[in-house]
Scaffold this motif. Structure first.
Motif, PDB file in Angstrom:
ATOM      1  N   ASP A   1      -0.691  56.396 -64.167  1.00 55.16           N
ATOM      2  CA  ASP A   1      -0.249  56.419 -65.566  1.00 55.16           C
ATOM      3  C   ASP A   1      -0.962  55.382 -66.426  1.00 55.16           C
ATOM      4  O   ASP A   1      -0.385  54.848 -67.381  1.00 55.16           O
ATOM      5  N   ALA A   2      -2.223  55.087 -66.112  1.00 52.05           N
ATOM      6  CA  ALA A   2      -2.977  54.101 -66.890  1.00 52.05           C
ATOM      7  C   ALA A   2      -3.444  54.660 -68.228  1.00 52.05           C
ATOM      8  O   ALA A   2      -3.785  53.905 -69.127  1.00 52.05           O
ATOM      9  N   HIS A   3      -3.480  55.973 -68.364  1.00 51.81           N
ATOM     10  CA  HIS A   3      -3.894  56.647 -69.598  1.00 51.81           C
ATOM     11  C   HIS A   3      -5.291  56.199 -70.020  1.00 51.81           C
ATOM     12  O   HIS A   3      -5.469  55.581 -71.078  1.00 51.81           O
ATOM     13  N   PRO A   4      -6.321  56.524 -69.240  1.00 52.98           N
ATOM     14  CA  PRO A   4      -7.695  56.217 -69.673  1.00 52.98           C
ATOM     15  C   PRO A   4      -7.988  56.946 -70.976  1.00 52.98           C
ATOM     16  O   PRO A   4      -7.524  58.076 -71.186  1.00 52.98           O
ATOM     17  N   LEU A   5      -8.758  56.307 -71.842  1.00 57.29           N
ATOM     18  CA  LEU A   5      -8.891  56.850 -73.190  1.00 57.29           C
ATOM     19  C   LEU A   5     -10.336  57.098 -73.609  1.00 57.29           C
ATOM     20  O   LEU A   5     -10.695  58.197 -74.006  1.00 57.29           O
ATOM     21  N   ALA A   6     -11.178  56.071 -73.563  1.00 58.44           N
ATOM     22  CA  ALA A   6     -12.552  56.180 -74.057  1.00 58.44           C
ATOM     23  C   ALA A   6     -13.505  55.618 -73.007  1.00 58.44           C
ATOM     24  O   ALA A   6     -13.102  54.831 -72.143  1.00 58.44           O
ATOM     25  N   ALA A   7     -14.784  56.009 -73.092  1.00 62.06           N
ATOM     26  CA  ALA A   7     -15.765  55.582 -72.095  1.00 62.06           C
ATOM     27  C   ALA A   7     -17.131  55.387 -72.726  1.00 62.06           C
ATOM     28  O   ALA A   7     -17.442  55.968 -73.764  1.00 62.06           O
ATOM     29  N   VAL A   8     -17.939  54.559 -72.066  1.00 61.51           N
ATOM     30  CA  VAL A   8     -19.323  54.355 -72.494  1.00 61.51           C
ATOM     31  C   VAL A   8     -20.168  54.100 -71.246  1.00 61.51           C
ATOM     32  O   VAL A   8     -19.720  53.453 -70.298  1.00 61.51           O
ATOM     33  N   THR A   9     -21.378  54.645 -71.230  1.00 61.47           N
ATOM     34  CA  THR A   9     -22.288  54.467 -70.100  1.00 61.47           C
ATOM     35  C   THR A   9     -23.363  53.461 -70.464  1.00 61.47           C
ATOM     36  O   THR A   9     -23.986  53.555 -71.519  1.00 61.47           O
ATOM     37  N   LEU A  10     -23.588  52.491 -69.573  1.00 65.73           N
ATOM     38  CA  LEU A  10     -24.560  51.433 -69.799  1.00 65.73           C
ATOM     39  C   LEU A  10     -25.937  51.853 -69.278  1.00 65.73           C
ATOM     40  O   LEU A  10     -26.054  52.800 -68.493  1.00 65.73           O
ATOM     41  N   PRO A  11     -26.992  51.135 -69.680  1.00 68.52           N
ATOM     42  CA  PRO A  11     -28.340  51.472 -69.207  1.00 68.52           C
ATOM     43  C   PRO A  11     -28.495  51.425 -67.693  1.00 68.52           C
ATOM     44  O   PRO A  11     -29.370  52.104 -67.139  1.00 68.52           O
ATOM     45  N   ASP A  12     -27.662  50.626 -66.997  1.00 67.83           N
ATOM     46  CA  ASP A  12     -27.783  50.552 -65.544  1.00 67.83           C
ATOM     47  C   ASP A  12     -27.105  51.721 -64.827  1.00 67.83           C
ATOM     48  O   ASP A  12     -27.093  51.779 -63.595  1.00 67.83           O
ATOM     49  N   GLY A  13     -26.535  52.660 -65.598  1.00 67.27           N
ATOM     50  CA  GLY A  13     -25.912  53.833 -65.005  1.00 67.27           C
ATOM     51  C   GLY A  13     -24.432  53.711 -64.737  1.00 67.27           C
ATOM     52  O   GLY A  13     -23.785  54.700 -64.383  1.00 67.27           O
ATOM     53  N   THR A  14     -23.870  52.513 -64.882  1.00 68.30           N
ATOM     54  CA  THR A  14     -22.425  52.363 -64.716  1.00 68.30           C
ATOM     55  C   THR A  14     -21.708  52.835 -65.973  1.00 68.30           C
ATOM     56  O   THR A  14     -22.261  52.783 -67.076  1.00 68.30           O
ATOM     57  N   THR A  15     -20.494  53.302 -65.808  1.00 68.24           N
ATOM     58  CA  THR A  15     -19.687  53.769 -66.928  1.00 68.24           C
ATOM     59  C   THR A  15     -18.391  52.981 -66.993  1.00 68.24           C
ATOM     60  O   THR A  15     -17.678  52.848 -65.989  1.00 68.24           O
ATOM     61  N   TRP A  16     -18.116  52.435 -68.171  1.00 63.32           N
ATOM     62  CA  TRP A  16     -16.904  51.658 -68.406  1.00 63.32           C
ATOM     63  C   TRP A  16     -15.922  52.494 -69.226  1.00 63.32           C
ATOM     64  O   TRP A  16     -16.338  53.285 -70.078  1.00 63.32           O
ATOM     65  N   PHE A  17     -14.631  52.306 -68.973  1.00 64.27           N
ATOM     66  CA  PHE A  17     -13.628  53.038 -69.724  1.00 64.27           C
ATOM     67  C   PHE A  17     -12.398  52.163 -69.964  1.00 64.27           C
ATOM     68  O   PHE A  17     -12.183  51.163 -69.263  1.00 64.27           O
ATOM     69  N   THR A  18     -11.641  52.518 -71.001  1.00 61.41           N
ATOM     70  CA  THR A  18     -10.436  51.769 -71.337  1.00 61.41           C
ATOM     71  C   THR A  18      -9.214  52.425 -70.708  1.00 61.41           C
ATOM     72  O   THR A  18      -9.134  53.647 -70.608  1.00 61.41           O
ATOM     73  N   GLU A  19      -8.255  51.596 -70.292  1.00 58.42           N
ATOM     74  CA  GLU A  19      -6.978  52.070 -69.770  1.00 58.42           C
ATOM     75  C   GLU A  19      -5.893  51.621 -70.751  1.00 58.42           C
ATOM     76  O   GLU A  19      -5.435  50.482 -70.724  1.00 58.42           O
ATOM     77  N   GLN A  20      -5.482  52.530 -71.614  1.00 61.41           N
ATOM     78  CA  GLN A  20      -4.599  52.168 -72.713  1.00 61.41           C
ATOM     79  C   GLN A  20      -3.251  51.642 -72.236  1.00 61.41           C
ATOM     80  O   GLN A  20      -2.708  50.690 -72.802  1.00 61.41           O
TER      81      GLN A  20
ATOM     82  N   PRO B   1      -8.368  65.939 -72.330  1.00 61.35           N
ATOM     83  CA  PRO B   1      -9.658  65.281 -72.476  1.00 61.35           C
ATOM     84  C   PRO B   1      -9.717  64.498 -73.792  1.00 61.35           C
ATOM     85  O   PRO B   1      -9.359  65.016 -74.840  1.00 61.35           O
ATOM     86  N   THR B   2     -10.168  63.259 -73.711  1.00 60.56           N
ATOM     87  CA  THR B   2     -10.268  62.417 -74.913  1.00 60.56           C
ATOM     88  C   THR B   2     -11.689  61.885 -75.051  1.00 60.56           C
ATOM     89  O   THR B   2     -12.457  62.362 -75.864  1.00 60.56           O
ATOM     90  N   GLY B   3     -12.066  60.889 -74.263  1.00 62.82           N
ATOM     91  CA  GLY B   3     -13.396  60.314 -74.358  1.00 62.82           C
ATOM     92  C   GLY B   3     -14.443  61.154 -73.650  1.00 62.82           C
ATOM     93  O   GLY B   3     -14.151  61.894 -72.705  1.00 62.82           O
ATOM     94  N   VAL B   4     -15.699  61.039 -74.105  1.00 58.72           N
ATOM     95  CA  VAL B   4     -16.839  61.675 -73.441  1.00 58.72           C
ATOM     96  C   VAL B   4     -18.052  60.795 -73.691  1.00 58.72           C
ATOM     97  O   VAL B   4     -18.236  60.280 -74.791  1.00 58.72           O
ATOM     98  N   THR B   5     -18.869  60.607 -72.666  1.00 59.17           N
ATOM     99  CA  THR B   5     -20.052  59.759 -72.795  1.00 59.17           C
ATOM    100  C   THR B   5     -21.214  60.367 -72.034  1.00 59.17           C
ATOM    101  O   THR B   5     -21.046  60.883 -70.915  1.00 59.17           O
ATOM    102  N   ALA B   6     -22.399  60.345 -72.649  1.00 63.15           N
ATOM    103  CA  ALA B   6     -23.596  60.859 -71.999  1.00 63.15           C
ATOM    104  C   ALA B   6     -23.995  59.942 -70.847  1.00 63.15           C
ATOM    105  O   ALA B   6     -23.940  58.720 -70.964  1.00 63.15           O
ATOM    106  N   VAL B   7     -24.407  60.545 -69.732  1.00 59.45           N
ATOM    107  CA  VAL B   7     -24.804  59.770 -68.546  1.00 59.45           C
ATOM    108  C   VAL B   7     -26.294  59.938 -68.275  1.00 59.45           C
ATOM    109  O   VAL B   7     -27.058  58.983 -68.304  1.00 59.45           O
TER     110      VAL B   7
END
Length: 297
Positions: A95-114, A55-61
């Protein structure tokens, strides 16, 4: 400024990300395969995902739920207040290695694939889409302001990337070579800050896309940034400290007992930092703004 240290895990747990939910809980990820939660009553609970998870990134939903990024597992886990994994989504690219995430006001969550050289987006119904960044490098930290998503790109040509919505082209702002940008935050004045981990510096990108580099002490190794007014707080992993830097260059420093990584601001304005010692640091500061989504790396 008052600093309180709360033990959450073991020293070998290797705390990484941290996020706060509106119910008063604070969450953290542990590279050793665990997720921690400090409840509003101060009780500590642990979710063990197994040794194969990282576990690396965590974001409130929602008020009480989070998405947890499992980098080695290539998945995101939706976790409730009772530490139940309600559901999970798998990153389409192996093997995309997702790393960090952020949730937007519209409820969608974006994350990085390192390693996937892409951004991912989880829709409100759980559908996952991927957006190649179109540049050679690894997306790392991520943040948002409204529907604007900013992310850091590590590699031979480090940069900050910006995209508005899922259909817009990605814009890049180049950063100093070899700087290793990590955490990202958007300040109240619209400037975007990033931690230049390999350069012992911070970078501030103004609205007109001009870049200012703010040097820190040698060996500071900044990791994460979180907005505070027209500036940011940055975690100095190599210096066992936090530093607040404003757009005008004013600084304020707070020493910590161990190297901090992730940063977040709780709804009550309290600053939280994850420490490599297995603890969380709670920093009470009236100046910290809670207006922006939490930094989740």
């Amino acid at each position: 400024m008052n600093v309180e240290t709360i033990v959450v895990g073991r020293p070998e747990d290797d705390l990484v990300g941290v996020a706060a939910t509106e119910d008063g809980a604070v969450w953290c990820t542990m590279a050793a395969g665990r997720v921690g939660r400090i409840g509003p009553d101060g009780d500590v609970a642990i979710l063990d995902l197994g040794e194969a998870a990282t576990p690396t990134g965590v974001t409130a939903v929602t008020e009480s739920t989070v998405w947890v990024v499992d980098s080695t597992g290539g998945r995101l886990l939706y976790v409730g207040a009772d530490l139940t994994v309600d559901h999970e989504v798998v990153v389409p690219t192996p093997d995309a290695h997702p790393l960090a995430a952020v949730t937007l006001p519209d409820g969608t969550t974006w994350f990085t694939e390192q390693f996937g050289q892409a951004l991912g987006r989880v829709g409100i119904l759980g559908r996952v889409e991927e957006f190649p960044v179109g540049a050679d490098g690894g997306p790392s930290g991520i943040t948002a302001a409204g529907d604007n998503v900013w992310f850091s790109l590590q590699g031979h040509r480090p940069a900050l990337g910006h995209v508005r919505g899922g259909d817009a082209a990605i814009e890049f702002v180049e950063l100093p070579l070899g700087s290793g940008p990590g955490g990202v935050a958007v300040a109240d004045d619209g400037a975007v800050w990033t931690a230049l981990h390999a350069a012992d510096a911070l970078a501030r990108v103004a609205r007109d896309r001009t870049v200012a580099v703010i040097p820190l002490d040698e060996g500071a190794s900044p990791w994460a940034v979180v907005a505070d007014g027209d500036g940011v707080w940055a975690s100095l992993w190599g210096a066992d400290a936090l530093v607040r830097v404003t757009a005008s260059g004013e600084t304020e420093r707070v020493g910590l007992p161990a190297g901090p990584r992730g940063l977040t601001v709780a709804p009550d304005g309290t600053l939280w930092a994850s420490l490599v010692s297995g603890a969380l640091a709670r920093v009470a500061s009236g100046g910290v703004s809670a207006a922006h989504p939490a930094e989740t790396q």
